[in-house]
Scaffold this motif. Sequence first.
Motif, PDB file in Angstrom:
ATOM      1  N   LYS A 521       0.831  -1.211   0.000  1.00  0.00           N
ATOM      2  CA  LYS A 521       0.000   0.000   0.000  1.00  0.00           C
ATOM      3  C   LYS A 521       0.862   1.255   0.000  1.00  0.00           C
ATOM      4  O   LYS A 521       0.635   2.187  -0.803  1.00  0.00           O
ATOM      5  N   SER A 630      -1.375  -3.032   5.289  1.00  0.00           N
ATOM      6  CA  SER A 630      -2.556  -3.791   4.881  1.00  0.00           C
ATOM      7  C   SER A 630      -2.379  -5.240   5.303  1.00  0.00           C
ATOM      8  O   SER A 630      -1.597  -5.982   4.695  1.00  0.00           O
ATOM      9  N   GLN A 633      -3.678  -7.633   2.556  1.00  0.00           N
ATOM     10  CA  GLN A 633      -2.749  -7.923   1.465  1.00  0.00           C
ATOM     11  C   GLN A 633      -1.810  -9.065   1.851  1.00  0.00           C
ATOM     12  O   GLN A 633      -1.444  -9.886   0.999  1.00  0.00           O
ATOM     13  N   ASP A 682      -8.330  -4.428   9.242  1.00  0.00           N
ATOM     14  CA  ASP A 682      -8.136  -3.279   8.343  1.00  0.00           C
ATOM     15  C   ASP A 682      -9.341  -2.358   8.344  1.00  0.00           C
ATOM     16  O   ASP A 682      -9.199  -1.129   8.323  1.00  0.00           O
ATOM     17  N   SER A 686      -9.394   1.549   9.380  1.00  0.00           N
ATOM     18  CA  SER A 686      -9.907   2.609   8.505  1.00  0.00           C
ATOM     19  C   SER A 686     -10.935   3.463   9.227  1.00  0.00           C
ATOM     20  O   SER A 686     -10.934   4.703   9.101  1.00  0.00           O
TER      21      SER A 686
END
Length: 791
Positions: A521, A630, A633, A682, A686
Motif C-alpha cells: 500500500k 494492509s 494484502q 483493516d 480505517s
Amino acid sequence: MAANEQTPLITTVHVVPRQPRYSHSTLRRFCTIALSSTLIVVVVLFLIPINWLPHHTWDDDWDHETRGPLPWSLPYPPKNWPASQGLSYPELQDILLNTPNETKAREWSEYYASGPHLAGKNLTQALWTRERWQEFGVSDSSIATYDVYLNYPLNRRLALLESKSRKAEDPVAGITYDVKYECSMEEDVLEEDPTTGLDDRVPTFHAYSASGNVTAQYVYVNFGTYWDFEDLLKANVSLEGNIAIAKYGRGGRDLKVHMAERLGMAGVVLYSDPQVDGEITEKNGYKPYPDGPARNPSSVQRGSVLFLARAPGDPTTIGYPSKPGVPRQDPGEVMPSIPSVPISYQDALPLLQSLNGYGPAASEFSEHWQGGGLDYLNVSYNIGPSPSSLKLHLFNQQEYVTTPIWNVIGIINGTLADEVVVIGNHRDAWIAGGAGDPNSGSAALNEVIRSFGVALEKGWKPLRTIVFASWDGEEYGLVGSTEWVEEYLPWLSHAAVAYLNVDKSATGQEFWAEASPVLHKAMYEATALVQSPNQTITGQTVRDTWSGHIGVLSTGSDFTAFQDHAGVPSLHMTFRRCSDGPVYHYHSNYDSLNWMDNYGDKGRHYHIALTKILALAAASLIDSPIIPFSAWQYAESLASYIHAIKHKASKKGMSSSMPRQMAFHSLELAVGRLRNAAMRFDDGASLLEKQIKNEHVPWWKRWQKVKLQLEVRKVNNGYKYLERQFLYDNGLDGRTWYKHVVYAPGIYTGYAGTIFPALAEGLEAGNKTAVEKWSNIIEERIDRATAWLSR
C-alpha cells in the motif's frame, strides 16, 4: 442534697453557642468539598489513563523522550496530535517533493565514486558521511564499529596449459606443460574513464574464496545451478577433481561454488557471458563501452562466495554481533573450501574454444543450456572435460584478517520512541567507482536525509523515530547490517515498524520493487505522487508507467537480516536496466561515474525520482497516525503462495499421495481464517483513521483523547508485530539463522527469494516427513497471526 466534701460540686452552667469563626462558613465548606472532588476527578480523568499506556522496555540509549508524570508512563503526545509537530503532512510532502536536486545527487555520487571504498578500508568515507548528515540537521549521527572476518587478494593466476612433450621430467607426471593462454585477470584501462586506471584500483577476486593452487582438467557447467549439475551427472560427465567454468546468472555465485564443492570439484571459474545482456551485444552490432552501450569484453564481475543461503554476516559470529573479544566460530559451514576466481568473457573465450569437440555439446541438453552469447566467436559450448593434455592452472592467494568496519547511524527522535522506521543503503563497493552499486543509492539516501533536514529546520518533529544507516561490508555478505541487527535485535523486535532499503537507485529506467505484503500500500501511494522521468503522456507518475508488480523479497541486500531474521517488514526499490537498455557493468571497474554520465542516468533524473519515492514512502510510515499497512494484502499474498506451492507439489507427484492435511487443505483453511481476521482489522483501522480526522476533542474531555490514543496504539501494535508472528524460533532446517517461515533465500537459487522455503525444499527433495512437519509449522504461524489480529 447539700454539697459537702464527699459530693461533687453540681451546678447548672449555661453555655452560649459558639460564634462562627468566619462569615459564610457554609459556603466555604461547600467550596472545600467541591474543589477536593474536582481534584480527584482530574487525577482520574487525566493522570491515570495516560499512565495505563504500556511502559518502555527498550534500551535507554534510544529513549530521549520527555516522559509522562509517572516513571512508567509514555511521553505525552504532541499538543496537535494526531498531526505531526511543526508542519502539516501536505507541507512535509511538499518539502520532500521539491528539495531533492539532481546537481546535489551528482555531487554526492562524484565523491563516493572517486576512489576505492572496499569494506574495512573506507573509514574516511564513513567520517565524511557522518559530517554531511550532521550538516543536514541529523546531529545525532555516529559510527558503529564491528570487528569482522574479511579477506583481501594477494595474488591470483589462471592459465590454460597444454602438454607438448616429455622433454623435461615433471616430478609427478613426467609431463611438461606449455602455457597456451594466460588470463589477464584485469580489466582494460580506458582513457575515457579515469577511475579504470587508478593505481589503487581493486583487483578482481571473490570475497571468502579459499586460497588454493590447483592444476586440473576443466568442465563447462553452463550457469552452474543445481539443475545444471543434475543434468551433467545424468549425462555421466566427469566432475570430481576437475575445475568448473560457469556463467554468471540464474542464481548466486556462492551456490555455483557450493554445488561444485559438494560434487568434489577442485575449483571454479566464473565469467559474464553476453547471453545475459539481452539485445545489447556486440553480436547484434552494438559497440562495447566506452564507445557504445554493449558490455566491455574485459569487464569482470567481482563478488562474494559466502553461502548466503546458510547465513549472512560475519561467518565467525553467526547469530551474535562481531564485537571485540567475542568468541569466534569455525567459518567452514558458510565458506567454501575450494578456490574460485572471476574472469572476463575476453579471458573465457580461449578456454571455451579449447573445449570445442570435447564431450557433449550444450545443444544436446535441455533448453536451459541454449543461448550462449559467444557462439559467433567460434564457441560451440562443449561440456568437456578437457583432454588430459589440456588443463587449467588456478592459483588463488587470499589474506584473511579480522578488521573493523564502520556503519554510519543517524537518528531523528520522534514523539514515539518505540515506533521506529529504519532507512538504509550500503556504502562499500568492490571497485573504485560504484556509481551504480551502491553509490547511486548513497546519493539518494543523502538527498532523502537532506530533505528531512529541511523539514527539521522548519520546526517539524516526526511522530515516529527515524534511523538512517550507511552500511559497510554489504558486498562481502551483508556484514554491516547483519551485525547491527544482531546487536540491536531485542530493541528492533520491540520497536521497528519497517525497514526501507535502497541499494542501487538507478542503473536503468525500469522501476522495480520487492516488499513484504504489508508495505504494498505504501509503495503504490508513494509512486503515485512522483512524476515519471520517462513520460509518454504529460503528467504521468511512476505508478502510471510501472507495471505495479511487487516482487517477493529475495536476498543479496541489507533487508535480509531485518526481514528474514528479525521479522521487520522490509521494502527494496530501484530503477534497473531494461532488456534493451545499456548494459550495466555489475561489480566491474566500468560501473563508474563516466558510465553513469553517458549511459546510466545522464541527468540523474532517475536518482531523484527514486529519492522522492523513498522519502514519501518513509514519510507515510513515519507521520501517519495509523501505520499504513494492509493485513489483508498479507493474507492474499499467502493464499497465492499456497496456490503456487500446491502446483509445485503436483509437478513433483506428491499431492495425490499425501494425506489430506498434507495436501495443503489445512493451510488454505488457515489462510481463510487469517483473511477474515485481516479484513476486520483493516476495516477497524480505517474507521479509526476517519474518526481521528473528523473528531475534535475539547480540552475538558481529554479522557476521550486518551481513549482514542489507546485505540490507535492497539491498532498500530497489531500492524507492527504482524510480521513477527511468522518467525519460528528454531529456524529453518539446516540454516537456523533464518527464522521466517514465509521468506528466505532459496537453498538452490541463492539471490532469488523462495516462498515457504523449508516446505519448498521438502517438496524438491521428495521428503514427505519434511513436508508434513513444515505444513504444520506454517499453519501454526498463520493461526498465530490470526489470533494476534483478533485479540
